[in-house]
Design a protein around this motif. Structure first.
Motif, mmCIF file in Angstrom:
data_model
loop_
_atom_site.group_PDB
_atom_site.id
_atom_site.type_symbol
_atom_site.label_atom_id
_atom_site.label_comp_id
_atom_site.label_asym_id
_atom_site.label_seq_id
_atom_site.Cartn_x
_atom_site.Cartn_y
_atom_site.Cartn_z
ATOM 1 N N HIS A 128 8.021 -18.772 2.061
ATOM 2 C CA HIS A 128 7.830 -20.445 2.452
ATOM 3 C C HIS A 128 9.429 -21.086 2.587
ATOM 4 N N HIS A 129 9.956 -21.137 1.492
ATOM 5 C CA HIS A 129 11.197 -21.993 1.507
ATOM 6 C C HIS A 129 12.426 -21.648 2.409
ATOM 7 N N ARG A 130 12.816 -22.680 2.839
ATOM 8 C CA ARG A 130 14.070 -22.361 3.986
ATOM 9 C C ARG A 130 15.093 -23.136 3.434
ATOM 10 N N TRP A 148 5.689 -29.125 0.003
ATOM 11 C CA TRP A 148 5.637 -27.785 0.869
ATOM 12 C C TRP A 148 4.622 -27.316 1.688
ATOM 13 N N TRP A 181 6.753 -29.744 4.530
ATOM 14 C CA TRP A 181 8.065 -29.229 5.026
ATOM 15 C C TRP A 181 8.522 -27.933 4.614
ATOM 16 N N SER A 182 9.181 -27.431 5.260
ATOM 17 C CA SER A 182 9.452 -26.023 4.754
ATOM 18 C C SER A 182 10.624 -25.953 3.653
ATOM 19 N N ASP A 183 11.107 -27.318 3.177
ATOM 20 C CA ASP A 183 12.086 -27.307 2.152
ATOM 21 C C ASP A 183 11.494 -28.297 1.140
#
Length: 159
Positions: free
Chosen positions: A35-37, A132, A135-137
């Motif tokens: 998930h996290h960018r 989350w 937003w991807s961050d």
């Protein structure tokens, strides 16, 4: 020099330190991978190496804690491995239940429960949000952009 106690020195089964670190590492690596960018440098190779280094650091920290339990003589290898295995299983299970399923299947029971909680008066009153899910961050990039814009405006006014 610290004396090793290969019998485990009477500490419990499984190793709770190893279990926690397995949980933490599994949850974080899944989150970072699925998930996290991270903010980008514009160089794909550098971005990939950074992401791998962060994940590697998390796994290395978990393994270092596991090894410390053996080195200090608090646990036997099986106690440590069982703790690590249980922690990894729980971390993966918790991530799938609380993060992956609600996102992939919003109408599932975990998805509905998440929406219920986020819409409840205490969550609204306390301004608890799931960044989350939007937003991807987690919203940090957007918050930084807004801050940077306001900072630059203030800097121009002071000149």
């Amino acid at each position: 020099m610290i004396a090793l106690h290969p019998s485990g020195g009477g500490y419990g089964f499984p190793s709770s330190h190893s279990q926690f670190m397995g949980y933490f590492a599994a949850f974080m690596v899944l989150h970072l991978h699925l998930h996290h960018r991270f903010a980008t440098t514009g160089i794909v190779l550098l971005d990939t190496l950074f992401a791998l280094a962060v994940r590697g650091a998390i796994v290395s920290l978990a393994l270092a804690v596991c090894y410390s339990r053996y080195y200090l003589g608090y646990h036997t290898v099986p106690q440590i491995l069982w703790g690590l295995g249980i922690g990894i299983a729980l971390g993966c299970g918790y991530y799938v239940t609380t993060e992956y399923i609600p996102r992939a299947y919003p109408n599932s029971l975990p998805g509905k429960f998440r929406r219920f909680l986020l819409a409840s008066p205490p969550f609204v009153w306390l301004r608890i949000m799931d960044g989350w899910a939007v937003w991807s961050d987690g919203g940090h990039g957007d918050a930084y952009s807004r801050w940077r814009q306001r900072w630059d405006q203030k800097a121009r006014k002071s000149l």
